[in-house]
Design an enzyme around this catalytic site. Structure first.
Site, short mmCIF file in Angstrom:
data_model
loop_
_atom_site.label_atom_id
_atom_site.label_comp_id
_atom_site.label_asym_id
_atom_site.label_seq_id
_atom_site.Cartn_x
_atom_site.Cartn_y
_atom_site.Cartn_z
N CYS A 1 84.24 118.05 -9.03
CA CYS A 1 84.65 116.64 -9.00
C CYS A 1 85.80 116.36 -9.98
O CYS A 1 86.87 116.90 -9.81
CB CYS A 1 83.42 115.76 -9.25
SG CYS A 1 83.62 114.08 -8.63
N ARG B 1 87.25 103.28 0.78
CA ARG B 1 86.01 103.28 0.01
C ARG B 1 85.82 104.60 -0.69
O ARG B 1 86.28 105.64 -0.24
CB ARG B 1 84.84 103.03 0.96
CG ARG B 1 84.59 101.57 1.20
CD ARG B 1 83.25 101.34 1.87
NE ARG B 1 82.64 102.57 2.39
CZ ARG B 1 81.57 102.56 3.16
NH1 ARG B 1 81.01 101.43 3.48
NH2 ARG B 1 81.04 103.69 3.61
N HIS C 1 78.35 117.80 -6.06
CA HIS C 1 77.36 117.72 -7.14
C HIS C 1 76.03 118.21 -6.58
O HIS C 1 75.90 118.47 -5.41
CB HIS C 1 77.16 116.27 -7.59
CG HIS C 1 78.38 115.62 -8.13
ND1 HIS C 1 78.94 115.97 -9.34
CD2 HIS C 1 79.16 114.63 -7.65
CE1 HIS C 1 79.99 115.22 -9.56
NE2 HIS C 1 80.16 114.40 -8.55
#
Ligand SMILES: [Zn+2]
Lengths: 255, 449
Positions: A92, A126, A190
């Site tokens: 990430c 989004r 994750h």
């Protein structure tokens, strides 16, 4: 013990938002369970990055991500370790800062550590939040499962391969997830990703040790993988049926 | 609780109160909910300034923070009730303005109010309600797939409290983000309430530097820029509360754990700012044995379980410390619904290693995630998805003995202050939000409350 392995979790004080420190725990434990001595080092950002055999970076918020990138660039240890062939797993925000550029909180591009030929910009839509499934494109790994939560869109340059093709979820934003160059692996997954994908953990461990590793009893991991993979695929199938139903109704309604 | 309409309210507010009560009664009767949110929505639609009107003429205290707000709200309400009479307070889970409207709409005019407040709503409520006291417990990461910037929350609190000149702020001196928020307030009261999860507090809120903690929990902290732990007014010393003038008050609780002693100290400090003496409020607080079911002993699956709720890494740390030295089996329940946060990655921020050597059962909709976490923590365990079956399995694995005989031993292991009402339980159950409420809804009978 044949090898003593030093696993470094990079800047857990800055890049520790999503339990990604667990990737270090998984690597160290899977080494120990095979009789390989392993030491887990949490290297906070207030000191120089220690020498290690493999490195893990996790997710973090905008300001923390920028601070970590700046320190890693100034420090230089991580780049030297990569030159020596040490494996790196970056997740990430950690993945984004290993690229050429990444986005500051206000969208401005910031210089990354430059270990992966990728650039990340702020997405306009989004945030990508949810379960992700991705089919790895190298090393014969089984499907990758994880949870993504990011707003960035990552573009690959010519000198890097994608880690996986996305089956469900967003990933880089172009149908692929992550990036691989040599032994540097970046991903948006994750979970932590290595807890949900022990085969990827073992690949990194075999790179770090140069050993071919005997399999472990991964009953717990297998049960979790089955559950998450089928949950995502069942939701997909459900959505497909719903679309089909709506289509059928619209066709019938018209006639 | 039927209260007459306050004749001093403006006509519009009176109409809004009636609407709130009617809708809540309807929603309760239809079984559409607990009857605390829908009515508040309607009331606020009828009169957007309803809360302000309802708070006029009342003494109001607000309680906020990531962990402990339900318990502290209850303890403060109980502490005040002895002296001030009945106190209006919001039902658990209704800590947003709709819940506050409902709590005040049914309370007789002039009744004092103690309200639990969601962290994000605190700044707005400080402005509208002009509270006499605000209790700030702690700030740390919560449900991970909701955007939650604890630093931003601290700054918003700070701006709101700096402008509230009549409010006494009872603040945790051990949490730098709480101190940052309370520092410019007119009357801060600093309580050494502890901070077990420091990872969200190392970035200095005053500069770009780094907060350094010295020593164990409750030690000092400081940044090079000069931002540092303030001199405390209230501290905990074992089973005593120590005030800065040297006075000591004995703290005896039916609730277990260090964190509940800290919650009690915060509540009693707030009561003191509202004119209720320490001895009086601590006597009232001592009798509270459970809060909204937490720490109560219930009948589940044919045996008795002490049930506990943890919602984030900081809360889990506290509860693992509480159960780890004990002897009874531990059932851990994990769900990942919207109220829990849909990404259970945070399990890896929790030191489950502390359960090594214990009888552990993993349960809940995400028991598989927990099972992998326990596996890597070298915690031997069983996995049973259904929570009630899991409690039963834990009890059977332990031999299915009836409680009673072990109570004295357990007491010794916990230390006298930590026993609470746990002596009668066969099993400890810790769940995250919906895992906890799920077990509570299936519990057949409370053996202790
Ligand atoms: Zn500072």
């Amino acid at each position: 013990m044949r090898v003593s392995l030093r696993v470094v979790v990079v800047h857990p004080d800055l890049l520790g938002t999503y339990g990604d420190g667990g990737n270090g725990v998984v690597l160290a434990q899977r080494a120990r369970w095979r009789g390989i001595g392993a030491e887990l080092l949490e290297a906070t950002s207030d000191g120089p990055l220690p020498a290690g055999d493999m490195y893990c970076l996790g997710g973090g918020e905008d300001a923390a991500q920028a601070a970590s990138a700046e320190r890693l660039r100034a420090d230089g240890t991580l780049a030297r370790a990569v030159e020596r062939g040490s494996p790196v797993l970056a997740v990430c925000a950690g993945y984004q800062i290993l690229g050429r550029t990444f986005a500051a909180a206000d969208g401005r591009p910031l210089a990354g550590v430059g270990l992966l030929d990728v650039s990340t910009a702020k997405g306009t839509g989004r945030r990508a939040v949810g379960e992700i499934l991705a089919e790895p494109l190298f090393a014969d790994l089984p499907v990758l499962t994880g949870f993504e939560n990011h707003g960035g869109l990552t573009v690959r340059g010519p000198n890097v391969d994608p880690l996986a093709r996305v089956e469900s979820g967003v990933g880089n934003g172009d149908g692929t997830d992550g990036a691989v160059t040599g032994r540097v692996v970046g991903t948006y997954l994750h979970g932590p990703v290595l807890a949900r994908n022990p085969a990827l953990a073992d690949l990194l461990l075999s790179w770090a040790t140069g050993l071919s590793l005997e399999p472990l009893d991964d009953a717990e991991e297998a049960a979790l993988r089955d559950e998450r993979i089928s949950a995502v695929r069942a939701r997909h199938a459900g959505r497909g049926l719903l679309c089909l139903g709506r289509y059928a109704r619209s066709v019938l309604g018209r006639s | 609780m039927r209260a007459d309409l306050d004749p001093t309210l403006p006509a519009r507010a009176r109409a809004a109160v009636v609407a709130t009560r009617v809708v809540n009664a309807l929603s309760r009767r239809l079984g559409a909910g607990s009857g605390t949110v829908a009515g508040g929505h309607v009331g606020l639609a009828v009169d957007p300034r309803l809360l302000e009107h309802l708070a006029a003429g009342r003494r109001v205290a607000l309680v906020s923070g990531t962990n402990g707000k339900t318990t502290t709200t209850r303890l403060l309400a109980v502490a005040l009730e002895g002296s001030l009479g009945r106190v209006a307070t919001n039902a658990t889970g209704s800590n947003m303005p709709t819940g506050h409207v409902t709590a005040l709409a049914v309370a007789p005019p002039g009744t004092s109010a103690v309200l639990e407040v969601d962290e994000g709503y605190l700044p707005g409520l400080v402005g509208t309600l002009v509270p006499e006291a605000v209790v700030l417990l702690n700030l740390s990461r919560d449900q991970l797939d909701r955007t939650n910037e604890v630093r931003m929350v601290s700054n918003r609190w700070r701006r709101a409290l700096a402008g509230s000149h009549t409010t006494a702020v009872v603040a945790n001196a051990d949490d730098p983000l709480v101190v940052w928020a309370a520092l410019p307030s007119a009357k801060p009261i600093w309580v050494a309430a502890g901070l077990s999860w420091r990872r969200d507090a190392v970035g200095c809120p005053a500069c770009a530097g780094r907060v350094e903690f010295s020593g164990a929990e409750g030690g000092g902290w400081a940044c090079a820029c000069g931002f540092a732990r303030p001199r405390v007014d209230v501290a905990l010393d074992g089973d005593e509360i120590v005030l800065s003038d040297g006075r000591r008050h004995r703290l005896v609780l039916a609730l277990p754990g260090r964190f509940n002693r800290a919650n009690a100290a915060m509540a009693a400090a707030a009561a003191a700012t509202m004119g209720v003496g320490w001895e009086e409020s601590l006597r009232q607080i001592a009798a509270v044995g459970e809060v909204a079911g937490r720490f109560s002993v219930v009948e589940v699956g044919g045996c008795s379980a002490r049930v506990m709720l943890a919602k984030n890494p900081a809360g889990w740390r506290e509860l693992l410390d509480l159960v780890a030295p004990g002897e009874r089996p531990v059932v851990v329940g994990i769900n990942a619904r919207v109220a829990d946060g849909k990404d259970p990655s945070w399990l890896w921020d929790v030191p489950f290693e502390r359960l090594r050597g214990r009888q552990v059962v993993a349960t809940g909709e995400r028991c598989r995630d927990l099972s992998v976490r326990l596996h890597y923590a070298d915690v031997a365990h069983r996995t049973v998805r259904d929570e009630v079956a899991a409690v039963r399995a834990a009890w059977m694995a332990y031999g299915g003995r009836t409680p009673g005989g072990r109570a004295a031993d357990d007491g010794a292991a916990f230390g006298s202050a930590d026993v609470g009402n746990a002596g009668a339980a066969d099993v400890d159950f810790i769940g995250n939000y919906t895992a906890f409420t799920g077990v509570m809804s299936r519990a057949t009978e409370r053996t202790c409350a």
